[in-house]
Design an enzyme around this catalytic site. Structure first.
Site, PDB file in Angstrom:
ATOM      1  N   GLY D 150       1.525   3.497  -7.304  1.00 38.26           N
ATOM      2  CA  GLY D 150       2.442   2.899  -8.270  1.00 38.26           C
ATOM      3  C   GLY D 150       2.531   1.394  -8.061  1.00 38.26           C
ATOM      4  O   GLY D 150       2.054   0.849  -7.056  1.00 38.26           O
ATOM      5  N   CYS D 151       3.150   0.726  -9.021  1.00 39.42           N
ATOM      6  CA  CYS D 151       3.194  -0.730  -8.994  1.00 39.42           C
ATOM      7  C   CYS D 151       4.139  -1.243  -7.898  1.00 39.42           C
ATOM      8  O   CYS D 151       3.755  -2.046  -7.065  1.00 39.42           O
ATOM      9  CB  CYS D 151       3.603  -1.261 -10.367  1.00 39.42           C
TER      10      CYS D 151
END
Lengths: 345, 345, 345, 345
Positions: D150-151
């Site tokens: 994920g970011c």
């Protein structure tokens, strides 16, 4: 590797030049010169380059002394600052691409009137080529001195050139309503460019007096063979990049929208950096690229043509077109180093 | 306390209405009705009102049943949704201020043509007053039904009314280039209204086809006594609030800028909510207020008048003007509750 | 009418003061003084005031000479600039509200250490009251000199005061992660405050060294009776207004979220300008108002309390709280002139 | 040319993938599949691609039938949607890079608990590699299935990995305060993602409950060999792109800032996409690039380490890292196609 130099590397346009030149396989940036940041690393001025472009900037003075190392020099200086260096570069056989206004005008009187500065190299104007790549391509290939167009002027001329050339609109009826992001104001210390002053507001400026007016008129007059006088109103928009020009002209006869699209496609159909599109353009669709998007509408109720063009002001409106011109001048592939796709988001 | 109701309270315009009505000493909001948020507390829809306006919204149905409790009803609904309620309200003797487009047109054919909707209450159009407060003040005072102007139309008409009334410009030469913040698109679920889609970009929309065109033409035709046809091009700007209209017209003769300022000052000099100013307007200078700023420039090179007007689209372009009209209809001081100064930052 | 003066009227905080003072029924602004804009009309500096506040600004020098005309003076000057004027004002019996940092500290050594400036009026510190209205209300009522709190400090102290006072968290475990809009940087000429530099980016600044740190520690130490040391990290956010402080602390025992809400409600339940809310705060919900919204979460997995507070930095974080303090000092209703609801959009 | 497919091409991450894959000399996008835009040209969905990528999108169904045409498939789908396709792709010998959350967890129970979805392919988890390129490089090279991080997690893990691995901070003391641009919310129809709702405001969300928490904990626990529990608070910032994670941890001993920089440089010194820098990072310095900038500060007053990391959430936080992983899996040069410099303005 072809050797080039950049004078005025610390402004927003200079920075964009460096970005693209670094992206080109055939070109090497021999030096970067600035007024205020000599001896500072380029990545100290623009931190995004840390680890990639660490070279120090040099002074304008030092750049003048090193002109013989390069084949092309880019100048991204305020108007009135290029006369001397351009002369010197040409004397040394260096090709010049000037991104300021000093070599864009056929007539030094027009320049002096609108810019309020004495032109100190007017003898060079005759040989200077106006660097709108798509329109003056063949001349640019042979030029030693290119006056690179302004941002609003690029968007305006590309939008209006086909219908003026074709004689389909009244050359006295033109109105250009321009909108620009704030990077167009440059990296200059002005209260009016502060975030809080620009954000969440629009303003017009230079109404009936902006200096891009005579530049647009000059080029469109040549295109149409008539004396074009037009109204140009620029506006400041709270965004970093992008220019939109909404251009209005009265149809002389009854040309249909389809007919107009045909005119634009005939002229621009093979251009790599101009897209004649059906949908109304948005600046984000060209952001980060050298593209110009153009759409046309005919308002039958008022017999008016509306042409809308968008560019990235720092690229097709400045650094990108400068490199397009360099490619032409050096005999490189026209799109070398500036083929990047837009970054829509 | 005068009792009023708001139908369509959950949109951005409705919210702004509630904000101002809450600010007025002489008015009480008896109910707030919405399509989608019935039974929800207003402060649940707009959290900023927590602790201040906790009342629950009611359904449109319930609002219709409670019309007798109020003296004035505000409708902030999409076009085509007001016919029935307006009829019912008028029958019960409730004054109506409709912020949608349903009662702005003299001719139901024009409405039907541009909005693509059958007008189901065209018999009421004759008595409806177009609610541009400064221009129709006396009629509004006596009106039972006011069609409150659109946002672009308010800015455009206020900008052009004086020069068209005075006959100083060619009524066939008018071009209006409008720019609006995103709140003009309303609180509607559209991909194109997402932050990422709007931010850092400009686009034009409704080119040669926007529905505010006939509304502007209608009112300016009345002002000038001539058939006004004009070009109107709206643009979307990445900011929340504000509209700027840059208006162009050809001078018939040779009027000077001073003369034009005099015409504007003569007409608007005593207006509380119109400022005729020397500096070019910026939308931030009217943000949060019911003001309209107007400046005029004459471009002698092209004999063109450029009039630039700015308003806060949600206030003078919607909720603020609606309350100004309510004040006129109820015999209150015209600026009651809407005197707040702009919030420039 | 009570007569007041504003010194430092041309900055963003000064402007906001003028806006609110103009909104107050019981107060008259006798003069507005500035360093750089003496003899300019206030509406020339902030065009939004055109037609409303046309008075000219005076010099600081002239303001000193006119102190006897007023009852209260507001100072909105950079730190280190208020010593002399404050002394003079107090000698003349004028009450002082200083919005800078010069009179916020109990210890002049702390001030000198963090601000790098010699304190030239340290004898006044003993009588200066720290102007966090909700916490020092009774002292402020009797004060002649109030050191108005900083923006981050107001948001931080209001967020943390209840749990430190109650002794429920470890006073050595506190971390405050602050986020501020760009108006917090003031109307100063800095390349780093240009639109293009701030827009579309976040940065942290003053990490482990920001001057609001000792101010927060001082007040929270008093509240808890313990030596509070904390980490404070401010961040710059691309928006005009608003501060959010996300505050973290380790629970000593096992207090539930409900218990914590009760502590906050007990302390703040009757406050007009503090809203203890269930939903996570957003800065837009307090924009344009003097409100502070606070929400609390307990992260059971880590036994951490997270308290999130938001204010409008120019209002509750500066000008609004200053007027709240003035109201207290003059015996006016505490919310007089600053009751405006937030402008959420 | 290596053949790849993209499933979920119409979202912001999918679009970014297409942009970069188009930039790579060695890769050909064989098909683009979407849920909602099958049979639409990609340039109709993202107009910036007009004239460049005109291919039509296909349905997910059709993509499944064409898996044998490709060597690698990218999935950019909402969580819970990848189980079936991943299984099918692996059966056909197609390497999989899943940009959703379905294959990031070692334990399906953790996934099911935080995502509220039954894991329908948990047998594949054992062989799935967590695609943080710099940390799991060797495993990724051999992997058939990569769960792309994920970011927020990429930014957090890269920031904290060195000090946790080195054992220098208390693994129970970690707080991560994350800030993200709005593109992180995806191209989904939510009132809360409208321009007007996000612009000019900050909010926190998912406080003490965000799904990236267990992902960060899992990877950092592996790094430190200890059970890491941490607090993670994400915030929404009014900008399109960029993530900053401000990470806090308590030093166990007395390590100096210099010592910490040495630890980071030792680990990351040779990384092409990680820059350990002295200046405090800004998201604009990595915008448009696959870079992660990291700076470290020691707050001696509180014995706290503050590590600040920034990435472009759509690139190093999603599409760029996915391509970095593809390069590793295919034996291409790791930076192939993603070497572009940041676009600071």
């Amino acid at each position: 590797m072809r050797q080039v130099g950049v004078i005025g590397a610390s402004g927003y346009v200079g920075q964009q030049l460096i970005w693209f030149l670094n992206n080109s396989k055939y070109v090497n940036v021999r030096f970067m010169a600035t007024y205020n940041y000599a001896n500072q690393g380029f990545s100290e001025i623009y931190n995004s380059y840390y680890g990639f472009i660490e070279e120090k900037c040099i002074s304008i003075q030092d750049a003048e002394d090193r002109l013989e190392e390069i084949e092309v020099v880019f100048l991204a200086l305020p108007h009135g600052k290029s006369f001397h260096i351009v002369q010197k570069a040409l004397e040394k056989g260096v090709k010049v691409i000037d991104l300021g206004a000093d070599f864009r005008f056929d007539s030094y009187e027009t320049y002096e009137k609108w810019y309020g500065v004495k032109h100190e190299a007017y003898n060079l104007l005759e040989d200077a080529v106006y660097g709108l790549s798509e329109i003056n391509r063949e001349k640019i290939k042979k030029a030693n001195l290119v006056g690179n167009p302004g941002c609003y002027t690029t968007a305006s001329i590309l939008a209006l050139y086909p219908i003026l050339k074709s004689g389909i609109i009244d050359s006295k009826s033109i109105i250009i309503d321009g909108k620009s992001g704030v990077s167009g104001a440059g990296k200059a210390m002005n209260i009016s460019s502060l975030f809080v002053e620009c954000n969440e507001s629009i303003k017009a400026y230079g109404v009936a007096s902006h200096r891009h007016t005579p530049e647009i008129e000059q080029e469109l007059s040549k295109a149409s063979g008539k004396d074009v006088n037009l109204v140009f109103t620029p506006h400041l928009i709270p965004m970093n990049r992008g220019i939109m020009c909404t251009c209005y002209g009265k149809l002389k006869g009854n040309a249909s929208q389809e007919k107009l699209y045909q005119i634009y496609n005939d002229l621009y159909g093979k251009e790599k950096f101009i897209r004649v599109i059906e949908k109304i353009p948005e600046t984000k669709n060209v952001r980060g690229s050298n593209l110009c998007d153009i759409a046309i509408r005919v308002d039958k109720r008022t017999n008016t043509v509306i042409v809308i063009s968008v560019i990235d002001n720092l690229i097709k409106g400045a650094a990108g077109q400068a490199i397009q011109n360099m490619n032409l001048m050096l005999g490189l592939r026209e799109e070398e180093g500036i083929e990047i796709l837009p970054v829509q988001i």
